[in-house]
Motif scaffolding. Sequence first.
Motif, mmCIF file in Angstrom:
data_model
loop_
_atom_site.group_PDB
_atom_site.id
_atom_site.type_symbol
_atom_site.label_atom_id
_atom_site.label_comp_id
_atom_site.label_asym_id
_atom_site.label_seq_id
_atom_site.Cartn_x
_atom_site.Cartn_y
_atom_site.Cartn_z
ATOM 1 N N PRO A 54 0.800 -1.228 0.000
ATOM 2 C CA PRO A 54 0.000 0.000 0.000
ATOM 3 C C PRO A 54 0.829 1.272 0.000
ATOM 4 N N ALA A 69 0.592 4.250 -2.776
ATOM 5 C CA ALA A 69 0.333 5.657 -2.482
ATOM 6 C C ALA A 69 1.343 6.558 -3.186
ATOM 7 N N VAL A 102 -9.649 8.545 -3.955
ATOM 8 C CA VAL A 102 -9.484 7.103 -3.792
ATOM 9 C C VAL A 102 -10.804 6.465 -3.394
ATOM 10 N N VAL A 135 -4.900 2.265 1.826
ATOM 11 C CA VAL A 135 -3.982 3.190 1.159
ATOM 12 C C VAL A 135 -4.036 4.580 1.781
ATOM 13 N N VAL A 136 -5.167 4.937 2.368
ATOM 14 C CA VAL A 136 -5.378 6.295 2.861
ATOM 15 C C VAL A 136 -4.342 6.722 3.895
ATOM 16 N N HIS A 165 -1.283 5.912 4.216
ATOM 17 C CA HIS A 165 -0.011 6.151 3.547
ATOM 18 C C HIS A 165 -0.068 7.442 2.730
ATOM 19 N N LEU A 166 -1.229 7.749 2.161
ATOM 20 C CA LEU A 166 -1.381 9.033 1.466
ATOM 21 C C LEU A 166 -1.232 10.197 2.443
ATOM 22 N N ARG A 167 -1.835 10.060 3.646
ATOM 23 C CA ARG A 167 -1.724 11.117 4.650
ATOM 24 C C ARG A 167 -0.275 11.274 5.113
#
Length: 320
Positions: A280, A284, A296, A302-303, A305-307
């Motif tokens: 993940p 990202a 997304v 995944v969220v 890791h995006l943050r």
Amino acid sequence: MLETSARLLRLLSLLQTHRDWTGTELAERLDVTPRTVRNDVERLRTLGYPVHATRGAAGGYRLGAGASLPPLLLDDEEAVAVAVGLRTAAGGSVSGIEETSLRALAKLEQVLPHHLRRRVNALQTYTVPVPGQDGPRVDADVLTTIAAACRDHERLRFDYRDHAGAATLRNVEPYRMVHRGRRWYLVAWDTQREDWRIFRVDRIAPRTPAGPRFTPRPLPDEDVAEFVSARVSAAPWRTRVRVTVHAPAAEIAARVPGFAGSVEPVDDTTCVFVTGSQDPASLAAWLGLLGADFTVHDAPEVVPHLRALADRFARAAGGE
């Protein structure tokens, strides 16, 4: 008019184009009489070239396969292509042909004109392989066995190891082999599962003898390479994500390789991108390279890791 030896070479070059020539056509090309063509054909036959002739109004000459391999004539582009192919094979993904490829390459380079040898050497010198791109080696005998079964429409039996190493006996109707990246894949109809399957050739151990002949069925896709790419790209994904990208589909499709996922347009300014990854965090980072805003869907793992990436970039931009 060409001298006899030069004319024979020119005649041989014409016959090696894999088409039928009438005696009249060859005579016009060589600026000789049809009788001279017949005599030259006989000379080629005495040198070991199997020139087949058919009689009648639609008759002509064709170069066939013989019991032994006679010398070939290659034009400049063909000679360069063969030399590059042999060098690639000497260090490529097919095992068992490295030494043979080097011997053939040595013979070819010995007779290459200087300007062609420079082209081949330049390509070799200024081409840098990408580290870490080595794939599994495939035995040349396995490739030829599968290719023959595809050609002759014969069922293929083989032991197959999956990604976990478990072995199963498969019975398939083989249709095509696809070389993608550093791997070879077999597209076949699995007779036990009654469905199309894709097999990694490096995991195949053929059994002999071959099975009975089969009647070919329509392929699952006219573009077999695209069929394999789509299946292979999605197969190893542990994390799959669907994102709405706020950019035209053509723009996003131009930025991502075909094996990275699929891009479908929503409207003139929006598209849906489906992709995936084993990790993940890597996924990202990959989404951040799209160069456009995105949303997304259906991938909560995944969220975070995006943050984390957003916070890291914000700190970098703020000089912290």
